[in-house]
Design an enzyme around this catalytic site. Structure first.
Site, PDB file in Angstrom:
ATOM      1  N   GLY A  45      32.930  15.016  -7.002  1.00 34.21           N
ATOM      2  CA  GLY A  45      33.276  16.377  -7.376  1.00 34.21           C
ATOM      3  C   GLY A  45      32.292  16.918  -8.390  1.00 34.21           C
ATOM      4  N   GLN A  50      28.910  22.181 -14.908  1.00 30.14           N
ATOM      5  CA  GLN A  50      28.071  20.987 -14.965  1.00 30.14           C
ATOM      6  C   GLN A  50      26.638  21.239 -14.516  1.00 30.14           C
ATOM      7  OE1 GLN A  50      31.245  18.548 -12.829  1.00 30.14           O
ATOM      8  NE2 GLN A  50      30.308  17.027 -14.155  1.00 30.14           N
ATOM      9  N   CYS A  93      32.682  10.646 -15.200  1.00 25.45           N
ATOM     10  CA  CYS A  93      32.245  12.034 -15.048  1.00 25.45           C
ATOM     11  C   CYS A  93      30.715  12.061 -15.065  1.00 25.45           C
ATOM     12  CB  CYS A  93      32.792  12.851 -16.216  1.00 25.45           C
ATOM     13  SG  CYS A  93      32.280  14.567 -16.180  1.00 25.45           S
ATOM     14  N   LEU A  94      30.136  12.828 -14.160  1.00 24.47           N
ATOM     15  CA  LEU A  94      28.676  12.910 -14.078  1.00 24.47           C
ATOM     16  C   LEU A  94      28.063  13.476 -15.362  1.00 24.47           C
ATOM     17  CD1 LEU A  94      28.308  14.235 -10.411  1.00 24.47           C
ATOM     18  CD2 LEU A  94      27.904  11.901 -11.221  1.00 24.47           C
ATOM     19  N   HIS A 135      40.486  17.208 -12.376  1.00 22.69           N
ATOM     20  CA  HIS A 135      39.298  16.907 -13.191  1.00 22.69           C
ATOM     21  C   HIS A 135      38.322  18.095 -13.164  1.00 22.69           C
ATOM     22  CE1 HIS A 135      36.089  13.836 -14.457  1.00 22.69           C
ATOM     23  NE2 HIS A 135      35.393  14.926 -14.185  1.00 22.69           N
ATOM     24  N   GLU A 136      38.070  18.644 -11.960  1.00 25.81           N
ATOM     25  CA  GLU A 136      37.098  19.744 -11.859  1.00 25.81           C
ATOM     26  C   GLU A 136      37.655  21.052 -12.430  1.00 25.81           C
ATOM     27  OE1 GLU A 136      34.321  18.599 -11.395  1.00 25.81           O
ATOM     28  OE2 GLU A 136      34.858  16.756 -10.339  1.00 25.81           O
ATOM     29  N   HIS A 139      37.122  21.061 -16.036  1.00 26.40           N
ATOM     30  CA  HIS A 139      35.733  21.444 -16.373  1.00 26.40           C
ATOM     31  C   HIS A 139      35.614  22.965 -16.480  1.00 26.40           C
ATOM     32  CE1 HIS A 139      33.217  17.900 -16.502  1.00 26.40           C
ATOM     33  NE2 HIS A 139      33.644  17.463 -15.340  1.00 26.40           N
TER      34      HIS A 139
HETATM   35 NI    NI Z   1      33.456  15.546 -14.520  1.00 26.61          NI
END
Ligand code: NI
Length: 168
Positions: A45, A50, A93-94, A135-136, A139
């Protein structure tokens, strides 16, 4: 095009994404680039914050981890309408390289949003898909799993990340 993924402590990760109102070519290109960036990472995701864009756009594809009812999802202006149950699971998380934490989420969510053409979509999600969407969406509201982790884990990661960015 693979975009640069912003990592902690980039302030864009704390920004609140704005509603998308224009479903033009620029939006379509951004969504395509977000999808490419997510797969290249690889991740399941990605939220627009991000990649440095404060617009309410997320992409999710959990198929790399498990067979999913939904293939690739690109969701605009998402809203969690109902959230039920509780589930704990390890998340990464990226934007937080090297950080993992057990996070409590709703087990089931009902999400409304728009597809990339601006048509309304409803998503009924459980399990990993429900986790990924929550999660997204976090963000897009300027929150990461760092905010949900224990204070000790959070401060250890912050110290490490700040030391690393000072050394670069
Ligand atoms: Ni993330």
């Amino acid at each position: 095009m693979v975009l640069k993924i912003r990592t902690y402590p980039d302030p864009v990760l704390r920004g609140k994404a704005k509603e998308v109102t224009n479903f033009n070519g620029a939006l379509q290109r951004l969504i395509d680039n977000m999808i490419e960036t997510m797969y290249a990472a690889p991740g399941i995701g990605l939220a627009a914050n991000q990649v440095g864009v404060l617009q309410q756009i997320l992409v999710v594809d959990i198929n790399a981890r498990q067979q999913a009812e939904y293939p690739l999802i690109a969701l605009i202006n998402p809203r969690i309408i109902t959230a039920e149950g509780k589930a704990e699971g390890e998340e990464g998380c990226l934007s937080l390289p090297g950080f993992n934490a057990v996070i409590e989420r709703a087990e089931q969510v009902f999400v409304k949003g728009l597809d990339r053409e601006g048509k309304p979509v409803d998503i009924e999600a459980t399990g990993l898909l429900a986790v990924a969407l929550q999660h997204e969406i976090d963000h897009l509201m300027g929150k990461t799993i760092l905010d949900k982790a224990s204070p000790l884990k959070r401060s250890l990661y912050k110290k490490r990340a700040l030391k690393k960015s000072a050394a670069e």
